[in-house]
Scaffold this active site. Structure first.
Site, PDB file in Angstrom:
ATOM      1  N   LYS A   9       0.837  -1.207   0.000  1.00 18.08           N
ATOM      2  CA  LYS A   9       0.000   0.000   0.000  1.00 18.08           C
ATOM      3  C   LYS A   9       0.869   1.254   0.000  1.00 18.08           C
ATOM      4  O   LYS A   9       1.005   1.940   1.013  1.00 18.08           O
ATOM      5  CB  LYS A   9      -0.910  -0.048   1.245  1.00 18.08           C
ATOM      6  CG  LYS A   9      -2.263   0.584   1.022  1.00 18.08           C
ATOM      7  CD  LYS A   9      -3.183   0.376   2.198  1.00 18.08           C
ATOM      8  CE  LYS A   9      -3.347   1.612   3.032  1.00 18.08           C
ATOM      9  NZ  LYS A   9      -4.428   1.506   4.022  1.00 18.08           N
ATOM     10  N   LEU A  40      -5.908  -3.051  -1.477  1.00 14.06           N
ATOM     11  CA  LEU A  40      -6.120  -2.786  -2.910  1.00 14.06           C
ATOM     12  C   LEU A  40      -7.195  -1.708  -3.098  1.00 14.06           C
ATOM     13  O   LEU A  40      -7.037  -0.803  -3.926  1.00 14.06           O
ATOM     14  CB  LEU A  40      -6.508  -4.113  -3.597  1.00 14.06           C
ATOM     15  CG  LEU A  40      -6.714  -4.185  -5.100  1.00 14.06           C
ATOM     16  CD1 LEU A  40      -8.048  -3.655  -5.563  1.00 14.06           C
ATOM     17  CD2 LEU A  40      -5.577  -3.504  -5.862  1.00 14.06           C
ATOM     18  N   LYS A  75     -13.082   6.946   2.542  1.00 14.57           N
ATOM     19  CA  LYS A  75     -11.639   7.174   2.719  1.00 14.57           C
ATOM     20  C   LYS A  75     -10.813   6.273   1.805  1.00 14.57           C
ATOM     21  O   LYS A  75     -11.153   5.117   1.589  1.00 14.57           O
ATOM     22  CB  LYS A  75     -11.252   6.904   4.173  1.00 14.57           C
ATOM     23  CG  LYS A  75     -11.797   7.953   5.115  1.00 14.57           C
ATOM     24  CD  LYS A  75     -11.004   8.032   6.394  1.00 14.57           C
ATOM     25  CE  LYS A  75     -11.486   7.092   7.446  1.00 14.57           C
ATOM     26  NZ  LYS A  75     -10.887   7.323   8.757  1.00 14.57           N
TER      27      LYS A  75
END
Ligand SMILES: NC(=O)c1ccc[n+]([C@@H]2O[C@H](COP(=O)([O-])OP(=O)(O)OC[C@H]3O[C@@H](n4cnc5c(N)ncnc54)[C@H](O)[C@@H]3O)[C@@H](O)[C@H]2O)c1
Ligand SMILES: [Zn+2]
Length: 309
Positions: A9, A40, A75
């Site tokens: 990430k 992901l 988010k």
């Protein structure tokens, strides 16, 4: 296809999707589908909001945790390694950008390993504790069997229980996030279990997943509630039994007086000057407190150890 998992990430993963969107010549109103776990989906959401200043995207979460926790929110984000401090900060770069829709299918959970499924339950227990005794009772009664069946329908689980647990969790998320999309209110009951867990996850070499850390934090917070007289000892034991039936950790040697107090100080910084720590007053009800002292933490850590399995 991108790798999953927290180490993936990073901003470079966003770049990779942007490259693909560009090469594909995706049009401005053409949605793309992001299929994967929470990592992901967070990466894809970032790419969606950046490409041509925003294209629609559809979230298709494939882990229990992302189905209940990273699906309906707004988010997105990636972890960021700051060159100036040489430290990596979780979710430091991100955006608020809503998916155009989310497709939720528990069939994906069938291929998850049990630890990852229990990890997802960590966030569901949290939602139950702060908002819904009905959800908590479903977890008490059917949680263990659902871990065993990997959320699939079997003879010993009523057919609709798995979907009912997901529906209730999503409903709570929508009710809690909807009126506070940009987190203008920092007193959020969904932050339950997210005060001490942050530092627990960051202990170098710690083998603890996010939902597990949230659970350890959530159980410790039950002790704080108990010592304040908000809940009786029987409720603490009931919560412990439920968490143990879901194979979730409730204790960690890393949660010591120093880490606990540092977490409270970090909370003050992160939540704009006040601790704003959610505590339960009964199963399904919570309040936020901002006056936890170092002495109170030390006493709670001692009592917490009495419940260690
Ligand atoms: N944006 C939000 O509101 C929000 C909310 C909660 C969590 N998150 C983020 O989500 C991340 C955690 O999500 P996660 O637990 O899904 O982790 P993850 O995305 O890393 O997935 C865990 C592992 O499972 C694999 N996987 C995914 N689907 C699978 C399947 N169906 N079968 C087998 N393996 C599968 C992945 O490749 C990965 O290796 C964290 O980075 C967290 O910050 C975001
Ligand atoms: Zn969380």
């Amino acid at each position: 296809v991108l790798p999953g998992g927290e180490p993936a990430k990073r901003p470079t993963a966003v770049d990779q999707i942007l490259d693909d969107l560009c090469a594909y010549k995706l049009r401005r109103r053409e949605p793309f589908l992001a299929i994967g776990g929470g990592c992901l989906l967070d990466i894809a959401g970032m790419a969606a909001c950046l490409y041509r200043r925003g294209v629609p995207f559809v979230r298709v979460p494939t882990t229990l945790l992302s189905i209940v926790d990273a699906s309906v929110g707004v988010k997105n984000g990636v972890d960021f390694c700051c060159r100036a401090t040489d430290e990596t900060y979780k979710n430091r770069i991100g955006s608020f950008y809503a998916p155009s829709s989310c497709l939720l299918d528990p069939a994906f959970i069938a291929s998850q390993d049990k630890r990852n499924i229990c990890n997802g339950f960590g966030e569901i227990v949290k939602l139950a504790l702060v908002r819904s005794v009905d959800l908590f009772e479903l977890l008490e009664t059917h949680g263990a069997a659902l871990v065993e069946s990997r959320f699939q329908v079997t003879d010993n689980i009523p057919a609709n229980v798995g979907t009912r647990i997901i529906d209730l969790s999503i409903q709570i998320m929508l009710e809690e996030l909807g009126p506070n999309l940009w987190e203008t209110t920092l007193e959020r009951c969904v932050d339950y279990g997210h005060t001490f867990s942050k530092l627990l996850e960051m202990v170098p070499g710690a083998d603890i997943m996010h939902g597990e850390a949230v659970n350890v934090d959530g159980f410790f917070c039950c002790i704080l509630s108990y010592l304040r007289g908000y809940i009786p000892r029987e409720t603490v034991q009931r919560v412990l039994n439920c968490m143990q039936s879901l194979a979730l950790p409730t204790h960690s040697a890393d949660l010591n007086p120093t880490l606990a107090w540092q977490s409270c100080k970090d909370a003050v910084e992160h939540r704009h000057g006040e601790q704003r720590i959610p505590l339960i007053t009964e199963i399904g009800e919570s309040i936020c407190v901002s006056d936890i002292t170092q002495e109170e933490l030390s006493r709670a850590l001692d009592v917490w150890k009495e419940f260690e399995p």
